[in-house]
Design an enzyme around this catalytic site. Structure first.
Site, mmCIF file in Angstrom:
data_model
loop_
_atom_site.group_PDB
_atom_site.id
_atom_site.type_symbol
_atom_site.label_atom_id
_atom_site.label_comp_id
_atom_site.label_asym_id
_atom_site.label_seq_id
_atom_site.Cartn_x
_atom_site.Cartn_y
_atom_site.Cartn_z
ATOM 1 N N ASP A 3 -14.287 67.436 -14.216
ATOM 2 C CA ASP A 3 -14.060 68.755 -14.792
ATOM 3 C C ASP A 3 -12.583 68.963 -15.153
ATOM 4 O O ASP A 3 -11.694 68.650 -14.368
ATOM 5 C CB ASP A 3 -14.477 69.799 -13.741
ATOM 6 C CG ASP A 3 -14.452 71.211 -14.255
ATOM 7 O OD1 ASP A 3 -15.378 71.575 -15.001
ATOM 8 O OD2 ASP A 3 -13.520 71.958 -13.902
ATOM 9 N N GLU A 6 -14.014 50.742 -6.283
ATOM 10 C CA GLU A 6 -14.421 50.080 -5.033
ATOM 11 C C GLU A 6 -15.919 49.801 -5.049
ATOM 12 O O GLU A 6 -16.437 49.087 -4.194
ATOM 13 C CB GLU A 6 -14.104 50.987 -3.822
ATOM 14 C CG GLU A 6 -12.615 51.176 -3.563
ATOM 15 C CD GLU A 6 -12.334 52.326 -2.584
ATOM 16 O OE1 GLU A 6 -13.286 52.810 -1.917
ATOM 17 O OE2 GLU A 6 -11.168 52.744 -2.501
#
Ligand code: NOJ
Length: 528
Positions: free
Chosen positions: A209, A264
Site C-alpha cells: 500500500d 527468503e
C-alpha cells in the site's frame, strides 16, 4: 506449480483478481463478505470449467481495523478481523486456492496504522514512551501552528495535535491513521516479522500500500507548490507538491528491506501501489542488486479519458520506461476510484476488456468488472466511506436475487443492479461480458506473444483506432480497437489474419485491407 513456457516468474504477464473481501460473499448472514465466502467462490476464479482462469487473487485488508478507512486502518497486522473469519479460514482459503494453482496476495499496509493500534496507544502515553519514535512527532510552530505545510491525501493538515503530550503526529491519510516512522530500525524489524508471519502461512506475496510514502524528510521541510504534471496523481491536495513526504529515495530502501524478507521464500511476489508515471515507477522496480518491488500497478490507463491519444500515450510511456525485466501492471478500476464502466460508459466495457487483456505486463482486474458492474448511482446514508468510495465497493452480484446471492442478511452496502447484471446469467450466455473475459484470459494464457511478447504501437491507423502488435518469435498478434462511434476502415494493412478474439461476432479469417471495424469493435488477430 508450473511456470508458463517462457515466463521467468509466475507473475510475469499474470492476471490478478483484486477482491474487496467485505463485498465478495457473505456466509454468516451478517451482511459482510468473509474469507469462507471467497473460498466457496474460488470456482469463479480458477480450476473449474466456468472459471475466469486468473493466476492470483489479491485480498484488500482482512485484518482487525479501526473502521475509518475500509480496512486500511489496521489494529493488528497478524490477525483476521472477526467479521472476515479466522486465521484458520485464511489457511483454508490459501490451501484451496493453491489446489487450483491460484496464488494469494495479501495487502501490506504499513505506512500507517490505526490510532487504536497498541503501538500508537503506547506511543501516545508520554514523550518517553518505548514506542514514541515509532511514529513521526513534531513540536508545534510558534503560536501552536502545525509543524509544516504538508496536506493529508484526504484533505486537511497532515498533522494532528496530541494534547496529552503537546506534540503533533503526522498522518498521510486520515487523522486516525498515524504514519509509522520508517527510519526506526525497530519498526523495520517489527514489519519484517509481519511479512514472515504471512509468508510462513503460505501466502504468495503482497500488494504494498502507498509504497511511495514510506519515508518523509527528516527535517520536515515545507512542500513547494506542485507542478502541473503531478496534478494527475492525486498527490498534491491543496496545490502543493509532495516533494518532502513522497517518493524520497529512502522509500526504495524500505522496499528493498521487504524484498530481502520476501526473497527468503521461493517464488513470492511484491506488487507496489504507487501513483506515479512509469518513468518514476521504473525507479522502484527490480533491477539487479538494488531490487525492491517486482512490479507496481500502473494507473495511467485507468486514469485516462476514453481517447486513442490518451491510451496510446499511457502505453507508450510504459513501453519507454518499463522494459524487461520491468513491466507494467495495468488496471482500469479499483476500490479507490469510480469503476471504469461508470467513467467511460458501460457500452465500452467489452472493448476496454479486449485492450486491457492484450497488453504487455500483468493485468489486475477489480471484482465485478468481469460482469460489467457499475458504480451504485445513489448509495444511501449512512455513508461507510467518508471519502466517497462506497459506490465502487458495493457487493458482488452473483445471482439475479435482490441480494445478488451475496448475503441472506442486510448487506453492508446496498446491491446495485443484480437483476440486470450477475454472474449466473452471464455464465449461461456465451455472448456475455463474462464469457469475453474468460476467452481473453484463456487466449492470453495460451499465447506467449500475448502473455510475454513485446508490444509495438501501430501508427497510420484512423484516428479513432488504437492498434498494437504483440510478438514472440515469429508469432505476430495484432490488436485493433475502434474506440470511436463511427465505423472505421483499416486500409493500411496487408495480408490475411485469423480472428483469435473479438468483442462482437466476427470469427474465422479476415482480409486485413478490407476490415471495417464497427463502432467499439475490437479484434485480436494472428497475422500471416
Ligand atoms: C491506499 C488504499 O488503496 C486506499 O484505499 C487507502 O484509503 C489508502 N491507501 C490509505 O490507507
Amino acid at each position: 506449480m508450473s511456470r508458463g513456457a517462457t515466463s521467468r516468474h509466475w507473475w510475469d504477464g499474470a492476471v490478478i483478481y483484486h477482491c474487496y473481501p467485505r463485498s465478495f460473499a457473505d456466509t454468516t448472514g451478517d451482511g459482510i463478505g468473509d474469507l469462507e465466502g471467497i473460498t466457496r467462490h474460488l470456482d469463479h476464479l480458477a480450476g473449474s470449467e466456468h472459471a475466469l482462469g486468473v493466476d492470483a487473487i489479491w485480498l484488500s485488508p482482512v485484518y482487525p481495523h479501526g473502521g475509518v478507512d475500509g480496512g486500511y486502518d489496521i489494529i493488528d497486522h497478524a490477525a483476521i478481523a472477526p467479521e472476515f473469519g479466522s486465521l484458520l479460514d485464511l489457511d483454508r482459503l490459501v490451501a484451496a486456492a493453491h489446489r487450483r494453482k491460484l496464488r494469494v496476495l495479501m495487502d501490506l499496509v504499513v505506512g500507517h496504522v490505526s490510532d487504536q493500534h497498541p503501538w500508537f496507544r503506547e506511543a501516545q502515553t508520554s514523550r518517553t514512551a518505548e514506542r514514541r519514535d515509532w511514529f513521526i512527532w513534531a513540536d508545534p510552530r510558534p503560536g501552536g501552528e502545525v509543524p509544516n505545510n504538508w496536506v493529508a491525501v484526504f484533505g486537511g493538515p497532515a498533522w494532528t495535535f496530541d494534547p496529552a503530550t503537546g506534540q503533533y503526529y503526522h498522518h498521510t491519510y486520515y487523522p486516525e491513521q498515524p504514519d509509522l516512522n520508517w527510519r526506526n530500525p525497530e519498526v523495520q524489524a517489527a514489519v519484517a516479522d509481519i511479512l514472515r508471519f504471512w509468508l510462513d502461512r503460505g501466502v504468495d506475496g503482497f500488494r504494498v500500500d502507498a509504497a511511495q510514502n514510506l519515508i518523509k524528510d527528516a527535517a520536515l521541510r515545507d512542500n513547494p507548490p506542485s507542478r502541473r504534471r503531478e496534478m494527475r496523481f492525486r498527490e498534491d491536495p491543496g496545490g502543493l507538491s509532495r516533494r518532502w513526504n513522497s517518493h524520497l529515495p529512502g522509500a526504495r530502501r524500505v522496499l528493498q528491506g521487504f524484498r530481502r524478507v520476501v526473497d527468503e521464500y521461493p517464488d513470492r511476489f511484491l506488487l507496489g501501489e504507487i501513483y506515479a508515471p512509469p518513468r518514476r515507477l521504473a525507479t522502484y522496480l527490480a533491477a539487479g542488486e538494488a531490487a525492491g518491488l517486482h512490479a507496481s500497478l500502473d494507473m495511467e490507463l485507468g486514469m485516462s479519458d476514453w481517447s486513442v491519444r490518451e491510451f496510446r500515450d499511457a502505453i507508450a510511456r510504459a513501453e519507454r520506461h518499463l522494459q524487461p525485466p520491468r513491466y507494467p501492471t495495468w488496471n482500469l478500476s479499483n476500490h479507490d476510484v469510480p469503476r471504469h464502466p461508470s467513467r467511460w460508459g458501460p457500452d465500452r466495457s467489452r472493448l476496454a476488456a479486449l485492450v486491457l487483456l492484450s497488453l504487455r505486463g500483468s493485468i489486475c482486474l477489480y471484482y465485478g468488472e468481469e460482469i460489467g458492474m457499475t458504480d451504485h448511482p445513489a448509495v444511501p446514508t449512512p455513508v461507510q466511506d467518508r471519502w466517497g468510495r462506497d459506490p465502487e465497493r458495493t457487493p458482488m452480484q452473483w445471482t439475479a436475487d435482490p441480494l445478488g446471492g451475496f448475503t441472506t442478511g442486510a448487506p453492508w452496502l446496498p446491491l446495485n443492479d443484480p437483476e440486470r447484471t450477475n454472474v449466473a446469467a452471464q455464465r449461461a450466455d456465451s455472448g456475455s461480458l463474462l464469457a469475453l473475459y474468460r476467452a481473453l484470459i484463456d487466449l492470453r494464457r495460451r499465447t506467449p506473444a500475448l502473455r510475454d511478447g513485446s508490444l509495438e504501437l501501430m501508427g497510420q491507423l484512423p484516428p479513432q483506432v488504437l492498434g498494437f502488435v504483440r510478438s514472440a518469435g515469429s508469432d505476430r498478434i495484432l490488436v485493433l480497437a475502434n474506440m470511436g462511434a463511427d465505423e472505421a476502415a483499416i486500409g493500411q494493412l496487408a495480408g490475411r489474419a485469423t480472428v483469435l478474439a473479438a468483442t462482437g461476432e466476427r470469427s474465422g479469417t479476415v482480409t486485413l485491407a478490407r476490415i471495417r471495424l464497427a463502432p467499439l469493435e475490437g479484434l485480436v488477430l494472428r497475422s500471416g
